[in-house]
Design a protein around this motif. Structure first.
Motif, short mmCIF file in Angstrom:
data_model
loop_
_atom_site.label_atom_id
_atom_site.label_comp_id
_atom_site.label_asym_id
_atom_site.label_seq_id
_atom_site.Cartn_x
_atom_site.Cartn_y
_atom_site.Cartn_z
N SER A 131 53.86 29.81 40.32
CA SER A 131 54.79 28.97 41.09
C SER A 131 54.89 29.46 42.52
O SER A 131 54.84 28.67 43.48
N LEU A 132 55.03 30.77 42.69
CA LEU A 132 55.13 31.34 44.04
C LEU A 132 53.83 31.16 44.81
O LEU A 132 53.84 30.79 45.99
N LEU A 133 52.72 31.41 44.15
CA LEU A 133 51.41 31.27 44.80
C LEU A 133 51.16 29.82 45.23
O LEU A 133 50.70 29.56 46.34
N ALA A 134 51.51 28.89 44.35
CA ALA A 134 51.31 27.47 44.67
C ALA A 134 52.17 27.05 45.86
O ALA A 134 51.68 26.41 46.80
N ALA A 135 53.45 27.43 45.85
CA ALA A 135 54.37 26.99 46.90
C ALA A 135 54.11 27.65 48.24
O ALA A 135 54.18 26.99 49.28
N PHE A 136 53.77 28.93 48.22
CA PHE A 136 53.70 29.66 49.49
C PHE A 136 52.27 29.96 49.97
O PHE A 136 52.10 30.39 51.11
N ALA A 137 51.28 29.73 49.14
CA ALA A 137 49.91 30.01 49.57
C ALA A 137 48.99 28.80 49.39
O ALA A 137 48.39 28.33 50.36
N LEU A 138 48.89 28.29 48.17
CA LEU A 138 47.91 27.24 47.91
C LEU A 138 48.23 25.93 48.63
O LEU A 138 47.36 25.36 49.30
N LEU A 139 49.45 25.43 48.46
CA LEU A 139 49.78 24.15 49.11
C LEU A 139 49.71 24.23 50.63
O LEU A 139 49.12 23.34 51.26
N PRO A 140 50.24 25.29 51.27
CA PRO A 140 50.08 25.36 52.73
C PRO A 140 48.62 25.52 53.17
O PRO A 140 48.21 24.96 54.19
N ALA A 141 47.83 26.27 52.41
CA ALA A 141 46.45 26.54 52.83
C ALA A 141 45.48 25.43 52.42
O ALA A 141 44.60 25.06 53.19
N LEU A 142 45.63 24.91 51.19
CA LEU A 142 44.66 23.96 50.66
C LEU A 142 45.18 22.54 50.57
O LEU A 142 44.40 21.60 50.39
N GLY A 146 43.27 20.08 47.60
CA GLY A 146 42.55 21.33 47.41
C GLY A 146 43.10 22.15 46.26
O GLY A 146 42.36 22.80 45.52
N SER A 147 44.43 22.13 46.10
CA SER A 147 45.06 22.87 45.00
C SER A 147 44.68 22.27 43.65
O SER A 147 44.45 23.00 42.68
N LEU A 148 44.61 20.94 43.57
CA LEU A 148 44.18 20.29 42.32
C LEU A 148 42.73 20.65 42.00
O LEU A 148 42.39 20.91 40.85
N PHE A 149 41.88 20.68 43.02
CA PHE A 149 40.48 21.07 42.80
C PHE A 149 40.41 22.50 42.28
O PHE A 149 39.66 22.79 41.34
N LEU A 150 41.18 23.41 42.89
CA LEU A 150 41.19 24.80 42.45
C LEU A 150 41.68 24.92 41.01
O LEU A 150 41.12 25.69 40.21
N LEU A 151 42.70 24.15 40.66
CA LEU A 151 43.21 24.15 39.28
C LEU A 151 42.11 23.71 38.30
O LEU A 151 41.89 24.36 37.27
N ALA A 152 41.43 22.62 38.65
CA ALA A 152 40.33 22.15 37.79
C ALA A 152 39.22 23.20 37.70
O ALA A 152 38.65 23.43 36.62
N LEU A 153 38.94 23.87 38.81
CA LEU A 153 37.92 24.92 38.82
C LEU A 153 38.30 26.07 37.91
O LEU A 153 37.47 26.58 37.14
N LEU A 154 39.56 26.48 37.95
CA LEU A 154 40.02 27.58 37.09
C LEU A 154 39.94 27.21 35.62
O LEU A 154 39.53 28.03 34.78
N TYR A 155 40.32 25.98 35.28
CA TYR A 155 40.14 25.53 33.89
C TYR A 155 38.66 25.56 33.52
O TYR A 155 38.29 25.90 32.40
N GLY A 156 37.81 25.18 34.48
CA GLY A 156 36.37 25.12 34.21
C GLY A 156 35.72 26.48 34.01
O GLY A 156 34.67 26.59 33.37
#
Length: 198
Positions: A131-142, A146-156
């Motif tokens: 939750s912290l990573l998504a709110a403060f790093a992934l959403l601002p950066a990607l 981009g965050s959805l793509f990273l999520l799909a990549l991690l599942y993959g």
């Protein structure tokens, strides 16, 4: 969805869809495990399915919204339908994955209580950090896309990482290849070219 309507009702509907999906996935996995499943194989297949579901849900979001605009159901029905469409499939598969990984962990640990405690600790820590990573790093950066793509990549990646005695190279690679195909079809630029033009 919150970018369209930032209300407590919308958040509550989304949270209900997430928790219902995860819970139902766990119930299904529990029944499936009693029928003699192979948890490592299930975890690999379900993780690949979750990667596909992330990509497919994002790709079809606009078409689903257009369909709801044509059908014009009530506002509450639209909110529930969109939440279920976007989140329930991935959350259901996540509930299955959680249970399958727990079964894999149990097979490698001497005590069921230790396996449960380890899995619960990892899940809670992951939820907090995620939750912290998504709110403060992934959403601002990607951004969202981009965050959805990273999520799909991690599942993959999970099908390659899940151990198991039954895991031949082809059994590991087949689900991972399905994930690669889904990732290759990820609809980049849809957020700015389609969704924010509405």
């Amino acid at each position: 969805l919150l970018s369209y309507e930032s209300t407590t009702l919308m958040f509550a509907i989304m949270l209900a869809a997430v928790l219902s999906g995860v819970g139902l996935g766990g119930v299904i996995a529990s029944r499936w495990s009693r029928r003699g499943w192979t948890p490592g194989r299930v975890a690999r297949l379900v993780a690949a399915g979750a990667a596909v579901a992330v990509v497919a849900g994002y790709a079809a979001f606009g078409a689903t919204q257009d369909l709801l605009n044509v059908l014009q159901p009530g506002a509450l029905t639209s909110r529930i339908t969109m939440s279920l469409f976007l989140m329930a499939p991935v959350c259901l598969l996540s509930g299955l994955l959680f249970t399958a990984l727990g079964d894999c962990l149990r097979a490698r640990m001497a005590d069921a209580a230790d396996a449960t405690a380890t899995l619960t600790f990892a899940n809670t820590l992951g939820g907090m950090r995620g939750s912290l990573l998504a709110a403060f790093a992934l959403l601002p950066a990607l951004g969202v896309e981009g965050s959805l793509f990273l999520l799909a990549l991690l599942y993959g990646v999970i099908p390659i990482l899940v151990p198991g005695p039954e895991a031949s190279c082809s059994r590991r690679l087949a689900p991972a290849l399905v994930s690669v195909v889904a990732l290759a079809l990820f609809p980049f630029r849809t957020m700015e070219e389609v969704y924010f033009r509405r």
